[in-house]
Design an enzyme around this catalytic site. Structure first.
Site, PDB file in Angstrom:
ATOM      1  N   ASN A   6     -11.606 -33.299  -4.566  1.00 37.49           N
ATOM      2  CA  ASN A   6     -11.634 -33.469  -3.108  1.00 37.49           C
ATOM      3  C   ASN A   6     -13.100 -33.586  -2.662  1.00 37.49           C
ATOM      4  OD1 ASN A   6     -11.893 -32.754  -0.338  1.00 37.49           O
ATOM      5  ND2 ASN A   6      -9.789 -32.035  -0.355  1.00 37.49           N
ATOM      6  N   HIS A   9     -16.300 -32.449   1.453  1.00 37.87           N
ATOM      7  CA  HIS A   9     -17.501 -31.728   1.886  1.00 37.87           C
ATOM      8  C   HIS A   9     -18.807 -32.445   1.547  1.00 37.87           C
ATOM      9  CE1 HIS A   9     -15.024 -28.888   3.742  1.00 37.87           C
ATOM     10  NE2 HIS A   9     -14.378 -28.630   2.611  1.00 37.87           N
ATOM     11  N   ARG A  17     -26.106 -34.398   9.639  1.00 33.87           N
ATOM     12  CA  ARG A  17     -27.269 -35.138  10.149  1.00 33.87           C
ATOM     13  C   ARG A  17     -26.870 -36.458  10.813  1.00 33.87           C
ATOM     14  NH1 ARG A  17     -32.503 -33.513   8.366  1.00 33.87           N
ATOM     15  NH2 ARG A  17     -32.399 -31.287   8.704  1.00 33.87           N
ATOM     16  N   HIS A  42      -9.361 -35.827   2.927  1.00 33.61           N
ATOM     17  CA  HIS A  42      -8.564 -35.414   4.088  1.00 33.61           C
ATOM     18  C   HIS A  42      -9.153 -36.056   5.341  1.00 33.61           C
ATOM     19  CE1 HIS A  42      -6.818 -31.714   6.459  1.00 33.61           C
ATOM     20  NE2 HIS A  42      -6.432 -32.866   6.979  1.00 33.61           N
ATOM     21  N   ARG A  44      -9.156 -35.950   8.884  1.00 37.15           N
ATOM     22  CA  ARG A  44      -8.698 -35.054   9.946  1.00 37.15           C
ATOM     23  C   ARG A  44      -8.680 -35.765  11.284  1.00 37.15           C
ATOM     24  NH1 ARG A  44      -8.426 -29.533  10.080  1.00 37.15           N
ATOM     25  NH2 ARG A  44      -8.530 -28.554   8.035  1.00 37.15           N
ATOM     26  N   ARG A  48     -13.983 -34.537  11.311  1.00 33.60           N
ATOM     27  CA  ARG A  48     -15.151 -33.670  11.112  1.00 33.60           C
ATOM     28  C   ARG A  48     -15.872 -33.956   9.789  1.00 33.60           C
ATOM     29  NH1 ARG A  48     -12.201 -27.870  10.231  1.00 33.60           N
ATOM     30  NH2 ARG A  48     -11.207 -28.452  12.182  1.00 33.60           N
ATOM     31  N   GLU A  69      -5.009 -36.959   2.218  1.00 36.00           N
ATOM     32  CA  GLU A  69      -4.418 -35.817   2.924  1.00 36.00           C
ATOM     33  C   GLU A  69      -4.448 -36.122   4.417  1.00 36.00           C
ATOM     34  OE1 GLU A  69      -6.633 -32.327   2.067  1.00 36.00           O
ATOM     35  OE2 GLU A  69      -6.131 -32.350  -0.044  1.00 36.00           O
ATOM     36  N   THR A 100      -7.696 -25.821   5.876  1.00 43.97           N
ATOM     37  CA  THR A 100      -6.227 -25.808   5.946  1.00 43.97           C
ATOM     38  C   THR A 100      -5.747 -24.419   5.536  1.00 43.97           C
ATOM     39  OG1 THR A 100      -6.384 -28.101   5.220  1.00 43.97           O
ATOM     40  CG2 THR A 100      -4.192 -27.135   5.295  1.00 43.97           C
ATOM     41  N   GLU A 154       2.718 -29.815  -3.225  1.00 42.39           N
ATOM     42  CA  GLU A 154       1.472 -29.170  -3.649  1.00 42.39           C
ATOM     43  C   GLU A 154       1.503 -27.747  -3.114  1.00 42.39           C
ATOM     44  OE1 GLU A 154      -2.215 -31.322  -3.351  1.00 42.39           O
ATOM     45  OE2 GLU A 154      -3.371 -29.463  -3.179  1.00 42.39           O
ATOM     46  N   HIS A 191      -6.433 -25.360  -3.376  1.00 41.17           N
ATOM     47  CA  HIS A 191      -7.097 -24.649  -2.283  1.00 41.17           C
ATOM     48  C   HIS A 191      -7.755 -23.370  -2.789  1.00 41.17           C
ATOM     49  CE1 HIS A 191      -8.291 -23.334   1.690  1.00 41.17           C
ATOM     50  NE2 HIS A 191      -8.015 -24.564   2.075  1.00 41.17           N
ATOM     51  N   GLY A 213     -11.926 -28.952  -4.280  1.00 41.39           N
ATOM     52  CA  GLY A 213     -13.033 -29.554  -3.538  1.00 41.39           C
ATOM     53  C   GLY A 213     -14.201 -28.641  -3.266  1.00 41.39           C
TER      54      GLY A 213
HETATM   55  N1  PXP Z   1      -5.279 -29.513  -1.549  1.00 39.29           N
HETATM   56  C1  PXP Z   1      -5.084 -29.630  -0.225  1.00 39.29           C
HETATM   57  C2  PXP Z   1      -3.772 -30.148   0.247  1.00 39.29           C
HETATM   58  C3  PXP Z   1      -6.112 -29.306   0.686  1.00 39.29           C
HETATM   59  O1  PXP Z   1      -5.892 -29.432   2.002  1.00 39.29           O
HETATM   60  C4  PXP Z   1      -7.358 -28.884   0.194  1.00 39.29           C
HETATM   61  C5  PXP Z   1      -8.469 -28.556   1.135  1.00 39.29           C
HETATM   62  O2  PXP Z   1      -8.757 -29.607   1.934  1.00 39.29           O
HETATM   63  C6  PXP Z   1      -7.518 -28.786  -1.193  1.00 39.29           C
HETATM   64  C7  PXP Z   1      -6.461 -29.088  -2.042  1.00 39.29           C
HETATM   65  C8  PXP Z   1      -8.824 -28.380  -1.809  1.00 39.29           C
HETATM   66  O3  PXP Z   1      -9.179 -27.090  -1.414  1.00 39.29           O
HETATM   67  P1  PXP Z   1     -10.640 -26.569  -1.720  1.00 39.29           P
HETATM   68  O4  PXP Z   1     -11.572 -27.461  -0.977  1.00 39.29           O
HETATM   69  O5  PXP Z   1     -10.621 -25.166  -1.217  1.00 39.29           O
HETATM   70  O6  PXP Z   1     -10.841 -26.674  -3.203  1.00 39.29           O
END
Ligand code: PXP
Length: 240
Positions: A6, A9, A17, A42, A44, A48, A69, A100, A154, A191, A213
Site C-alpha cells: 500500500n 503514505h 508540501r 486508497h 479517499r 488526503r 481501496e 480506516t 479482507e 492493517h 503500507g
Molecule cells: N488493507 C486495507 C483495506 C486498508 O484500508 C489499509 C490501510 O489503508 C491496509 C490494508 C494497510 O494498512 P497499513 O497501512 O496499516 O499497513
C-alpha cells in the site's frame, strides 16, 4: 502468500508540501522490483493522499495487479469503472478518522445501504473487476459478505496489532478465516502489520494475501523501500 504494498503514505509525504515528490508511482515500481505481488492504493473522498491522477498513473504503468481501496459511493464507483483496476476493495470511510479504523458494517445496516453495496459489487463484476470487502474478523460480517455475493474478503488486523491480548485476537482471525474458507471465500488480511506482528498472520496458510503500507513506508526512511519490502517478503516466506 501474496504481498500487496500500500503506497498511500508516499502520497501523504508528497502532499505535505503540495509538490510532486516523492512520487507514488516510483514507489510502486520499486515495490514491483522488490517482489510485490500487487499495489494497493486508497482513493479517499477527501483525497488526503492518493489522487485521481495517481490511480490513472498506477493503472497505466504498473505490471502487477492494482487493488483500489474505496468507499461505497457513486463517485468512487464511476472512478473504478473508468480506471479498471484488477480489484476494488470496499472499505468504510469516515471523514475525521486518521486511518480506516475498523471493517465495514454489513450486518446491521438498512436494506437501502445493502442495496448500494450490492449494486457496486455487481457493476464491478460486469466490468471484470474483482471485489473484496474489508471487514472485521466476525462471523456475522462474513455471512453478510457471502450474502452480497463476493468471493474475497479482507480481514482487518488492526485490533490484533494493537491488542495486549494478541492470542485472543489471533484466535478470532483464525476462526473467521476457517469459516470463510469453508464457504469458498478467499481471505486476505491487513492493517497495522509490521515485521513482528506479521509472523503469526503469515502462519495462517489459508490467508492468501496481505496488504501492508504504513509500516513499510515509514521503515523505508531507515532501510530504503526495496530492502524493507524484501525483508517483509522474507519474513512472510520464512514463517509460512
Ligand atoms: N488493507 C486495507 C483495506 C486498508 O484500508 C489499509 C490501510 O489503508 C491496509 C490494508 C494497510 O494498512 P497499513 O497501512 O496499516 O499497513
Amino acid at each position: 502468500m501474496r504481498l500487496g504494498i500500500n503506497i498511500d503514505h508516499v502520497a501523504t509525504i508528497r502532499n505535505a508540501r503540495g509538490s510532486i515528490h516523492p512520487d507514488p508511482l516510483r514507489a510502486a515500481k520499486i515495490a514491483e522490483k522488490a517482489g510485490a505481488d500487487g499495489i494497493t492504493a486508497h482513493l479517499r473522498e477527501d483525497r488526503r493522499h492518493i489522487s485521481d491522477q495517481d490511480i490513472k498513473a498506477l493503472k497505466d504503468n504498473i505490471t502487477v495487479p492494482l487493488n483500489l481501496e474505496m468507499a461505497a459511493t457513486e463517485e468512487m464507483l464511476d472512478i473504478a469503472l473508468d480506471a479498471r483496476p484488477e480489484r476494488v476493495c470496499i472499505v468504510p470511510e469516515k471523514r475525521l478518522e486518521v486511518t480506516t479504523e475498523g471493517g465495514l458494517e454489513l450486518s446491521n445496516i438498512s436494506d437501502n445501504k445493502k442495496l448500494i453495496i450490492y449494486d457496486i459489487i455487481n457493476q464491478c463484476f460486469k466490468s471484470n473487476i474483482d471485489v473484496s470487502l474489508f471487514i472485521d474478523p466476525d462471523i456475522k460480517q462474513i455471512e453478510a459478505a457471502i450474502n452480497l455475493g463476493v468471493k474475497i474478503i479482507e480481514l482487518h488486523t488492526g485490533e490484533y496489532c494493537n491488542s495486549h491480548d494478541k492470542q485472543k485476537e489471533l484466535n478470532r482471525i483464525q476462526y473467521a478465516t476457517m469459516f470463510a474458507v469453508k464457504n469458498n471465500i478467499e481471505v486476505h488480511a491487513g492493517h497495522g502489520l509490521d515485521f513482528d506482528n506479521v509472523i503469526e498472520i503469515a502462519k495462517i496458510r489459508e490467508i492468501k494475501e496481505l496488504n501492508i503500507g504504513h509500516f513499510l513506508i515509514g521503515e523505508s526512511i531507515f532501510m530504503g523501500l526495496e530492502s524493507v519490502i524484501k525483508k517483509m517478503r522474507n519474513i512472510i516466506d520464512t514463517y509460512r
